[in-house]
Design an enzyme around this catalytic site. Structure first.
Site, short mmCIF file in Angstrom:
data_model
loop_
_atom_site.label_atom_id
_atom_site.label_comp_id
_atom_site.label_asym_id
_atom_site.label_seq_id
_atom_site.Cartn_x
_atom_site.Cartn_y
_atom_site.Cartn_z
N GLU A 164 0.45 -9.84 -1.25
CA GLU A 164 -0.94 -10.31 -1.32
C GLU A 164 -1.43 -10.37 -2.77
O GLU A 164 -2.22 -11.25 -3.12
CB GLU A 164 -1.83 -9.42 -0.47
CG GLU A 164 -1.61 -9.64 1.02
CD GLU A 164 -2.34 -8.66 1.89
OE1 GLU A 164 -3.11 -9.10 2.76
OE2 GLU A 164 -2.14 -7.43 1.72
N GLU A 206 2.56 -6.03 7.94
CA GLU A 206 1.56 -5.03 8.31
C GLU A 206 1.47 -4.76 9.81
O GLU A 206 1.23 -3.62 10.23
CB GLU A 206 0.17 -5.45 7.79
CG GLU A 206 -0.03 -5.22 6.29
CD GLU A 206 0.40 -6.40 5.43
OE1 GLU A 206 0.01 -6.46 4.26
OE2 GLU A 206 1.15 -7.26 5.95
N ALA A 225 0.83 -1.20 0.00
CA ALA A 225 0.00 0.00 0.00
C ALA A 225 0.87 1.26 0.00
O ALA A 225 1.98 1.27 0.53
CB ALA A 225 -0.91 0.01 1.22
N GLY A 264 0.75 -5.61 0.78
CA GLY A 264 -0.20 -5.74 -0.31
C GLY A 264 0.43 -6.22 -1.59
O GLY A 264 -0.23 -6.85 -2.43
#
Length: 264
Positions: free
Chosen positions: A118, A138, A70, A115
């Site tokens: 992910e 995270e 992110a 992310g």
């Protein structure tokens, strides 16, 4: 080869039956901003609707990273209300990749963190080169993996191993990542894209109807008890058993020729 751009940060290249979804925000090491998330979701929607695409490969235009996760600089500027509004947009990017109906492959080099990892986990297979560094850090910044990581990682490596990796927020270099099953194929440095596209081409030689049905059975059957899983498999079999692809595949086998898949 044809190209189509989705917003400023996502490019889709079509190599005959293989689509390449390029994360193309190199100056930010592909940090996923709100705008980039929207573009990923839009590109995935277009690919999902394209019956000519048999395999999708997710790649990066940055030499040092697949995706660093992110965009925390942008996140730092958001109010709580803005973050609430942004959440569905961010989530749509990850579910867009996860729900692509055809087989998907991530080509990973350099950093694939948070992310970014992910996005790779949302693919069916991960090809990584020797420079890859992966992880879900995270909790070290006060959140949790929110792009599917808490659900996808245990499905790869088991609950306890996933817990250790998520709770410690540690990063894994390519050899350990391959050993633990966080990546599937380890290749020479700078060969991840080439090898992923080659693997995609081999997969794309098979029936597009069969590939999509097999993926559906794999995804829907995972985690079910055996009896329920076999029902999922039977439903997927019935969806292809009377298809044009099945008729062509059997005919080509008996005539000792390469199939010409109708894709229906």
């Amino acid at each position: 080869m044809s190209e189509e751009r989705f917003g400023e940060f996502v490019l889709v290249r079509r190599h005959e039956y293989v689509a390449e979804l390029v994360l193309d925000r190199p100056k930010a090491m592909n940090a996923v901003s709100t705008a980039m998330a929207g573009s990923i979701a839009e590109a995935c929607a277009a690919l999902a609707a394209d019956r000519d695409v048999r395999v999708t490969v997710v790649t990066s235009s940055n030499e040092r990273a697949f995706c660093v996760g992110a965009d925390l600089k942008e996140r730092n500027s958001l109010t709580d209300a803005e973050l609430v509004r942004q959440r569905p947009l961010a989530r749509a990017a990850y579910t867009g990749v996860l729900e692509l109906p055809m087989p998907t492959i991530a080509a990973v080099h350099g950093f694939a963190l948070g992310g970014g990892f992910e996005l790779a986990l949302s693919c069916d297979l991960i090809v990584a080169d020797g420079t890859a560094v992966v992880g879900l850090p995270e909790v070290s910044v006060g959140v949790i993996p929110g792009g599917g990581g808490t659900q996808l990682l245990p499905r790869r490596v088991g609950a306890a191993r996933a817990a250790e990796l998520i709770f410690t927020a540690r990063r894994l270099a390519a050899p350990e990542a391959a050993e633990l099953g966080l990546v599937d194929v380890l290749v020479e440095t700078a060969q991840d894209r080439e090898e992923a596209l080659a693997l995609a081409t081999r997969i794309a030689a098979n029936s597009p109807i069969g590939l999509r049905a097999a993926k559906r059975a794999l995804r829907l059957g995972h985690g079910l008890d055996l009896r329920a899983g076999l029902e999922v498999e039977d439903a997927a079999w019935r969806s292809v058993a009377f298809s044009g692809d099945r008729a062509e595949g059997v005919a080509a086998f008996n005539e000792k020729r390469k199939p010409e898949w109708p894709g229906e």
